[in-house]
Write a protein that holds these residues in place. Sequence first.
Motif, PDB file in Angstrom:
ATOM      1  N   ASP A   1      15.970 -50.040 -65.956  1.00 12.94           N
ATOM      2  CA  ASP A   1      15.433 -51.229 -65.797  1.00 12.94           C
ATOM      3  C   ASP A   1      15.066 -51.654 -64.271  1.00 12.94           C
ATOM      4  O   ASP A   1      14.291 -52.393 -64.042  1.00 12.94           O
ATOM      5  N   VAL A   2      16.024 -51.154 -63.458  1.00 11.30           N
ATOM      6  CA  VAL A   2      15.846 -51.637 -62.083  1.00 11.30           C
ATOM      7  C   VAL A   2      15.550 -50.410 -61.155  1.00 11.30           C
ATOM      8  O   VAL A   2      14.439 -50.279 -60.651  1.00 11.30           O
ATOM      9  N   TYR A   3      16.139 -49.467 -61.210  1.00  8.85           N
ATOM     10  CA  TYR A   3      16.078 -48.178 -60.213  1.00  8.85           C
ATOM     11  C   TYR A   3      14.610 -47.205 -60.591  1.00  8.85           C
ATOM     12  O   TYR A   3      14.324 -46.604 -59.947  1.00  8.85           O
ATOM     13  N   LEU A   4      14.306 -47.328 -62.033  1.00  5.78           N
ATOM     14  CA  LEU A   4      13.003 -46.964 -62.492  1.00  5.78           C
ATOM     15  C   LEU A   4      11.961 -47.633 -62.779  1.00  5.78           C
ATOM     16  O   LEU A   4      11.206 -47.612 -63.501  1.00  5.78           O
ATOM     17  N   ASN A   5      12.177 -49.155 -62.026  1.00 12.88           N
ATOM     18  CA  ASN A   5      11.096 -50.142 -62.296  1.00 12.88           C
ATOM     19  C   ASN A   5       9.839 -49.817 -61.475  1.00 12.88           C
ATOM     20  O   ASN A   5      10.075 -49.771 -60.466  1.00 12.88           O
ATOM     21  N   ASP A   6       8.631 -50.034 -62.397  1.00 14.10           N
ATOM     22  CA  ASP A   6       7.497 -49.921 -61.758  1.00 14.10           C
ATOM     23  C   ASP A   6       6.985 -51.357 -61.326  1.00 14.10           C
ATOM     24  O   ASP A   6       5.960 -51.384 -60.641  1.00 14.10           O
ATOM     25  N   GLY A   7       7.815 -52.309 -61.659  1.00 18.06           N
ATOM     26  CA  GLY A   7       7.600 -53.847 -61.443  1.00 18.06           C
ATOM     27  C   GLY A   7       8.068 -54.424 -60.328  1.00 18.06           C
ATOM     28  O   GLY A   7       7.754 -55.483 -60.083  1.00 18.06           O
ATOM     29  N   LEU A   8       9.115 -53.645 -59.648  1.00 15.91           N
ATOM     30  CA  LEU A   8       9.804 -54.189 -58.786  1.00 15.91           C
ATOM     31  C   LEU A   8       9.479 -53.740 -57.286  1.00 15.91           C
ATOM     32  O   LEU A   8       9.590 -52.125 -57.223  1.00 15.91           O
ATOM     33  N   PHE A   9       8.816 -54.210 -56.501  1.00  8.89           N
ATOM     34  CA  PHE A   9       8.360 -53.844 -55.093  1.00  8.89           C
ATOM     35  C   PHE A   9       9.315 -54.194 -53.871  1.00  8.89           C
ATOM     36  O   PHE A   9       9.784 -55.239 -54.100  1.00  8.89           O
ATOM     37  N   GLY A  10       9.202 -53.263 -52.798  1.00  7.03           N
ATOM     38  CA  GLY A  10      10.112 -53.725 -51.745  1.00  7.03           C
ATOM     39  C   GLY A  10       9.917 -52.492 -50.807  1.00  7.03           C
ATOM     40  O   GLY A  10       9.025 -51.544 -50.873  1.00  7.03           O
TER      41      GLY A  10
ATOM     42  N   ALA B   1      22.457 -51.541 -48.019  1.00  6.76           N
ATOM     43  CA  ALA B   1      21.481 -51.423 -48.933  1.00  6.76           C
ATOM     44  C   ALA B   1      20.319 -51.148 -48.026  1.00  6.76           C
ATOM     45  O   ALA B   1      20.199 -51.536 -46.851  1.00  6.76           O
ATOM     46  N   ASN B   2      19.361 -50.310 -48.704  1.00  4.36           N
ATOM     47  CA  ASN B   2      18.036 -49.719 -48.038  1.00  4.36           C
ATOM     48  C   ASN B   2      16.943 -50.082 -48.541  1.00  4.36           C
ATOM     49  O   ASN B   2      15.828 -49.629 -48.005  1.00  4.36           O
ATOM     50  N   PHE B   3      16.899 -50.752 -49.678  1.00  8.23           N
ATOM     51  CA  PHE B   3      15.706 -51.282 -50.555  1.00  8.23           C
ATOM     52  C   PHE B   3      15.728 -52.778 -50.305  1.00  8.23           C
ATOM     53  O   PHE B   3      16.465 -53.272 -50.940  1.00  8.23           O
ATOM     54  N   THR B   4      14.810 -53.350 -49.538  1.00 10.00           N
ATOM     55  CA  THR B   4      15.004 -54.701 -49.278  1.00 10.00           C
ATOM     56  C   THR B   4      13.613 -55.603 -49.363  1.00 10.00           C
ATOM     57  O   THR B   4      12.705 -54.736 -49.929  1.00 10.00           O
ATOM     58  N   ASN B   5      13.650 -56.780 -49.231  1.00  9.55           N
ATOM     59  CA  ASN B   5      12.367 -57.650 -49.391  1.00  9.55           C
ATOM     60  C   ASN B   5      12.023 -57.375 -50.849  1.00  9.55           C
ATOM     61  O   ASN B   5      10.640 -57.204 -51.245  1.00  9.55           O
ATOM     62  N   GLY B   6      12.673 -57.202 -51.970  1.00 11.85           N
ATOM     63  CA  GLY B   6      12.350 -57.086 -53.377  1.00 11.85           C
ATOM     64  C   GLY B   6      11.667 -58.313 -53.795  1.00 11.85           C
ATOM     65  O   GLY B   6      11.928 -59.297 -53.815  1.00 11.85           O
ATOM     66  N   GLU B   7      10.597 -57.639 -54.712  1.00 15.13           N
ATOM     67  CA  GLU B   7       9.902 -59.110 -55.449  1.00 15.13           C
ATOM     68  C   GLU B   7       9.467 -58.293 -56.719  1.00 15.13           C
ATOM     69  O   GLU B   7       8.978 -57.048 -56.628  1.00 15.13           O
ATOM     70  N   GLY B   8       9.332 -58.953 -57.801  1.00 10.81           N
ATOM     71  CA  GLY B   8       8.695 -58.644 -58.918  1.00 10.81           C
ATOM     72  C   GLY B   8       9.761 -58.794 -59.983  1.00 10.81           C
ATOM     73  O   GLY B   8      10.930 -59.036 -59.946  1.00 10.81           O
ATOM     74  N   ALA B   9       9.457 -58.019 -61.236  1.00 13.05           N
ATOM     75  CA  ALA B   9      10.334 -58.282 -62.469  1.00 13.05           C
ATOM     76  C   ALA B   9      11.489 -56.972 -62.377  1.00 13.05           C
ATOM     77  O   ALA B   9      11.059 -55.829 -61.752  1.00 13.05           O
ATOM     78  N   THR B  10      12.751 -57.467 -62.814  1.00 10.65           N
ATOM     79  CA  THR B  10      13.521 -56.685 -62.966  1.00 10.65           C
ATOM     80  C   THR B  10      13.969 -56.383 -64.401  1.00 10.65           C
ATOM     81  O   THR B  10      15.393 -56.061 -64.948  1.00 10.65           O
ATOM     82  N   ASN B  11      12.975 -56.581 -65.415  1.00  8.92           N
ATOM     83  CA  ASN B  11      13.288 -56.346 -66.865  1.00  8.92           C
ATOM     84  C   ASN B  11      14.821 -56.893 -67.378  1.00  8.92           C
ATOM     85  O   ASN B  11      15.334 -56.532 -68.001  1.00  8.92           O
ATOM     86  N   GLU B  12      14.677 -58.251 -66.875  1.00 13.90           N
ATOM     87  CA  GLU B  12      15.795 -59.050 -67.611  1.00 13.90           C
ATOM     88  C   GLU B  12      17.191 -58.533 -67.173  1.00 13.90           C
ATOM     89  O   GLU B  12      18.198 -58.686 -67.952  1.00 13.90           O
ATOM     90  N   ASP B  13      17.295 -57.443 -66.336  1.00 11.72           N
ATOM     91  CA  ASP B  13      18.960 -56.937 -66.202  1.00 11.72           C
ATOM     92  C   ASP B  13      19.528 -58.098 -65.152  1.00 11.72           C
ATOM     93  O   ASP B  13      19.361 -58.265 -64.217  1.00 11.72           O
ATOM     94  N   ARG B  14      20.522 -58.921 -65.778  1.00 11.47           N
ATOM     95  CA  ARG B  14      21.153 -59.753 -65.119  1.00 11.47           C
ATOM     96  C   ARG B  14      21.693 -59.544 -63.896  1.00 11.47           C
ATOM     97  O   ARG B  14      22.245 -60.407 -62.902  1.00 11.47           O
ATOM     98  N   ASN B  15      22.328 -58.311 -63.849  1.00  8.51           N
ATOM     99  CA  ASN B  15      22.979 -57.959 -62.616  1.00  8.51           C
ATOM    100  C   ASN B  15      22.005 -56.972 -61.780  1.00  8.51           C
ATOM    101  O   ASN B  15      22.538 -56.730 -60.700  1.00  8.51           O
ATOM    102  N   ASP B  16      20.989 -56.784 -61.913  1.00 11.63           N
ATOM    103  CA  ASP B  16      19.886 -55.948 -61.194  1.00 11.63           C
ATOM    104  C   ASP B  16      20.485 -54.689 -60.619  1.00 11.63           C
ATOM    105  O   ASP B  16      20.499 -54.271 -59.547  1.00 11.63           O
ATOM    106  N   HIS B  17      20.975 -53.916 -61.672  1.00  7.74           N
ATOM    107  CA  HIS B  17      21.885 -52.723 -61.301  1.00  7.74           C
ATOM    108  C   HIS B  17      21.476 -51.885 -62.241  1.00  7.74           C
ATOM    109  O   HIS B  17      21.632 -50.473 -61.873  1.00  7.74           O
ATOM    110  N   ASN B  18      21.030 -51.689 -63.454  1.00  9.13           N
ATOM    111  CA  ASN B  18      20.811 -50.899 -64.445  1.00  9.13           C
ATOM    112  C   ASN B  18      19.760 -49.910 -63.789  1.00  9.13           C
ATOM    113  O   ASN B  18      18.850 -49.947 -63.167  1.00  9.13           O
ATOM    114  N   PHE B  19      19.993 -48.408 -64.071  1.00  4.22           N
ATOM    115  CA  PHE B  19      19.319 -47.557 -63.713  1.00  4.22           C
ATOM    116  C   PHE B  19      17.868 -47.443 -64.218  1.00  4.22           C
ATOM    117  O   PHE B  19      17.046 -47.201 -63.465  1.00  4.22           O
TER     118      PHE B  19
END
Length: 538
Positions: free
Chosen positions: A345-354, A325-343
């Motif tokens: 909700d997670v990887y195009l998320n403007d509210g998840l910072f790291g 993994a190369n995106f670290t120290n994540g903080e913020g919303a993940t749009n309620e994706d329980r697996n934190d994996h969805n393209f």
Amino acid sequence: MKKLLALSLALATMSASAVEYTGVLNCNATNTTDEGTDTVVVYVNGIGNKLGDAEASRVALKNALGDKCPTGTCTVQKFYNQEHGVWGDTRELNAIGALERDAANTALIGMISMLKSDAKTLLNRGISTDIDFELDTTEALDDLLDTARTSSGDSVVPFSTVGSDVVGWLKGEVESTFSTDDPNKSVYLYALTNYEAQYKRTFQSSYQSSLRSYYLSRRAFYDENEKAMSAVTESVEGLTSFLVEHILSGKKVVVVAHSQGNHIIELSHSLLRSRLSGSQLEALQVVGAASVASSSPNDSYLSWDGDHTVMRYYDNSNDGDPLTANFTNGEGATNEDRNDHNFVDVYLNDGLFGNYRPSSGIDTTGIDDYLASNKKHSMREWLVGLVASGIHAASPIITQLDSDGFITTTLRWELYDDMDLHTKEPTGEVVYYRDKSGDLGKLDKDDTNGFGPEHYVANLTCEEVANKQWQFGIHQYKNGGEAENAHISVKLGGQVVKTRSYSNPSWPGTPVYVVNVNFGELTESQKMTYSISMNDFL
């Protein structure tokens, strides 16, 4: 300007000898063909995605890129990695993991053998006169070799090193397994340090060629007993045809792969390395998101250490680990994706910072501002930056094929020098090597000494194709009789509808029509049904 299409696809098996794919064209929608564009961004979906999910991800990626992929010069398309249910997709992952494991172990065997040879040469050159180097005393390295040769269920090389620091890992093995007073230890470390770049290149080259070799030896065409590899083969061969077509039409091509899609592009890229020249391959760049693959073709990927799906795969895979993994120290919303994996909700998320840690040596043009600031930025910003970097790095070739039309059919092959694409148009006109221009479309080339592709393009409107039928066939010039693996794909409105592969030890000597494309009525709401029938075998 021609109207472009949004595609809706349903699948139904019609008979044992042919499979029919039906769908609906929305002729009012914005088209996604690449006519007049110089850059194509291709989204490849991951595990468990329905067609509608993949289309939603494509649209979200297009919106996120904005002026990084401007309308008129750049299109965002998708290649649909067919979903086969949770268990089916899991079996596909395991099948690919086994290919990666065996390829990495084979590459390791070659690197260790080279290391032992280099160590002996160094001592003969007198780099250390007080060391008595005896090849048969290097038991620790020999044990590692034996483990790699006999491995049948586990990787000797941790897969997080395959795409990055395999030499560093081997140094660690030498440090930990050789005793301090072992006279051979310092010679191996000297060789690994001074020849590090050469060892990395050797390992990567061997890994790629071994991966291709293992894939081709285990490839399966619609084999009921090999469902997992048959599904992998369909996706890999389809994506390979799709990418070759775009590259040879003079486009910059950037693949954005999510999750399992990274496996598909990894295998496809290994094929392209043997089928395209170095300059042609420079037109293609790959960006991975939530990668579960063991390597990234350009070392350009974004994986979060909070992605539970990737981490579970890392912990539980019997065959190989995904890239670190190369995106670290994540903080913020993940749009309620329980697996934190969805393209989306997670990887195009403007509210998840790291923070993002790029692979060594990758071209970071497009994300330099972020890197220079040394601050946390959103996952979406990092991913868009990587795609922009890929667009910048891609180097297109001189055009060899026409761009997409309303209907685009592509044929490529692998063994025999001269295969031919035949097209029977609705008017009865046959378009082939002797008559490349038809009433409605054209064949752009007749490849007589290579492996294609040959490419039929009909640049039409919905009104012009309504209630009409096209047929597509394959011919081995002149009289057949030779073995061949041939791949034919059909695109409508720039989107791949289906690819089919045919393998035969003795090809027929006359054209075999294997694909029918039928269009229905154009309704007042500008909707039109279509069906594509593809033979299962010749």
